[in-house]
Design an enzyme around this catalytic site. Structure first.
Site, short mmCIF file in Angstrom:
data_model
loop_
_atom_site.label_atom_id
_atom_site.label_comp_id
_atom_site.label_asym_id
_atom_site.label_seq_id
_atom_site.Cartn_x
_atom_site.Cartn_y
_atom_site.Cartn_z
N LYS A 201 0.83 -1.21 0.00
CA LYS A 201 0.00 0.00 0.00
C LYS A 201 0.87 1.27 0.00
CE LYS A 201 -2.94 3.10 0.54
NZ LYS A 201 -4.22 3.44 0.03
N CYS A 255 -2.95 11.23 1.23
CA CYS A 255 -2.23 9.96 1.05
C CYS A 255 -0.87 10.13 0.42
CB CYS A 255 -3.06 9.05 0.17
SG CYS A 255 -4.77 9.01 0.68
#
Ligand code: SAJ
Length: 409
Positions: A201, A255
């Site tokens: 991720k 993010c």
């Protein structure tokens, strides 16, 4: 029954998706106001298709509450900020959620963590919480890491069609969770171990950060020697193995500017490219400011009040302003004691900064230079009003001739 903890950008759409695909869902969030809003049918952020999904989920019996529930599966989608100084992840919210779950969950429960975490977080912070409880990890309680991958602006579609990763200690647990997500997910669901899922991720978002930094560095190189970076990228991308992203005024959101720091914080002696990329992307708002000042000089614009910034969100067609390049630019200006620049964003209804305008027409009045910081589709509906303006288009969103004079990166 599943209990989803954290009803923000990720937890809410995920909860609605499960609820509308035959899974009994209760959504839990500690924010009482948010729960009231949801129960009244309101969603605090804009996202294509989400209101319809909420209506359907109500019909399927979804509930929202501040209370944790007894459930077979828990999905944690709470924020994971990072400590600005140490650059390390701050797992406080996940730990808090886990402790609350442990105080109520039945034996055999599976706890899925969707929040992004740095590699090793589950070993370091999550397993010990279960270890301290009355249950034995791997026997009575199982942990899974299933990081989300959806992009704001296209969340509903991506929830259905993106591939997903499921990291677990035991195969039968991974298979169970895979089956659960397959209720709505049509993409491939890959099973792996927890550490690999954590790392994958962070790597995905770091890859994007590095690629954008490459484009931004090219923009600087091209600017220094009067070359057209967009034309160069366009042609280079025709090579079958080249895919360069777009340069821009910086990288925002929750993010991409955050996840690479997890690797910097955990592996300080090993990061080179990743750290350099972060610094390039962070330098872009200052680069934009310098270009803006140059353009003002060329046109004899002396007063910054005659300049307007179009766009306050971190990217186009969303209402999210977290870490946005415009906010970073305004911060730079404040350091240089040059505030009072006009700002307009069609998606941001609340006043979050000084001199924020809510009508395009009043924003554009009395300004000579418009700096396009975000390429919202909305700008095209105002095309006529740009005709006699100078535009600095940092997103390459307008065509030549759309304004009196257009500057690009
Ligand atoms: N940006 C550029 N140039 C580009 C693309 C983006 O400057 O070519 C800028 C955007 O304007 C924005 C920032 O980068 O300021 C980030 O935007 P984004 O659209 O690239 O990504 P996010 O933050 O909206 O979502 C990302 C996605 N990750 C990847 O594409 C690898 C999403 O799939 C993740 O779920 C999300 O991060 C997350 O939550 O981790």
């Amino acid at each position: 029954m599943i209990n989803i903890i954290g009803l923000g950008y990720i937890g809410l759409p995920t909860a609605l998706m499960f609820a509308t695909h035959g899974v009994k869902v209760v959504g839990t969030d500690c924010n009482e106001r948010l729960i009231q809003q949801l129960n009244a049918g309101h969603i605090s952020f804009k996202e294509e298709g989400i209101i319809d999904l909420l209506d359907s989920a109500f019909k399927e019996g979804i509930r929202f509450t501040t209370e944790y529930q007894k459930a077979d599966v828990y999905i944690i989608a709470v924020p994971t900020p990072y400590d600005k100084k140490s650059k390390k992840i701050d797992p406080t919210y996940i730990i808090g959620a886990l402790e609350s779950i442990m105080s109520i969950c039945p034996k055999g429960a599976i706890i899925v963590i969707e929040s992004t975490v740095s590699p090793g977080t589950i070993d370091r912070f999550i397993r010990p919480v279960v270890g301290k409880s009355r249950y034995k990890l791997g026997v009575d309680i199982h942990i899974v890491h299933a990081p989300e991958r959806i992009i704001p602006g296209n969340m509903v579609h991506e929830l259905i069609f993106n591939s997903r990763t499921i990291g677990a200690d035991e195969l039968f647990v991974a298979e169970r969770i895979k089956l659960l997500y397959s209720s709505f997910c049509k993409g491939e669901i890959v099973i792996t171990d927890i550490r690999t899922a954590e790392m994958t991720k962070v790597v995905e978002n770091t890859y994007r950060d590095v690629n954008i930094a490459f484009a931004n560095e090219l923009a600087k190189i091209c600017r220094s020697d009067n070359m057209d970076v967009y034309e160069i990228i366009r042609i280079a991308n025709k090579h079958p193995r080249v895919s360069i992203m777009s340069p821009g005024p910086g990288v925002g959101g929750h993010c991409i500017p955050v996840d690479p720091w997890f690797l910097v914080g955990d592996y300080p002696s090993l990061v080179n490219v990743i750290l350099a990329a972060r610094n390039v992307n962070d330098s872009m708002p200052e680069f934009i400011l310098e270009r803006m000042i140059d353009i003002m000089k060329i046109h004899g614009i002396e007063d910054v009040r005659r300049v307007g910034l179009y766009g306050l969100t971190y990217k186009e067609n969303v209402d999210d302003t977290r870490e946005s390049p415009t906010l970073q630019l305004l911060d730079q200006m404040e350091h240089n004691l040059a505030s009072c620049i006009k700002v307009y964003d069609p998606f941001v209804k609340e006043n979050i900064i000084e001199n924020q305008y809510h009508e395009f027409d009043t924003f554009i009045e009395d300004i000579d230079l418009v700096v396009v910081m975000v390429g919202h589709a909305n700008i095209y509906s105002h095309a006529e009003k740009l005709k006699d303006k100078i535009v600095f288009d940092t997103r390459n969103s307008l065509s030549d001739g759309a304004a009196k004079k257009i500057y690009r990166l």
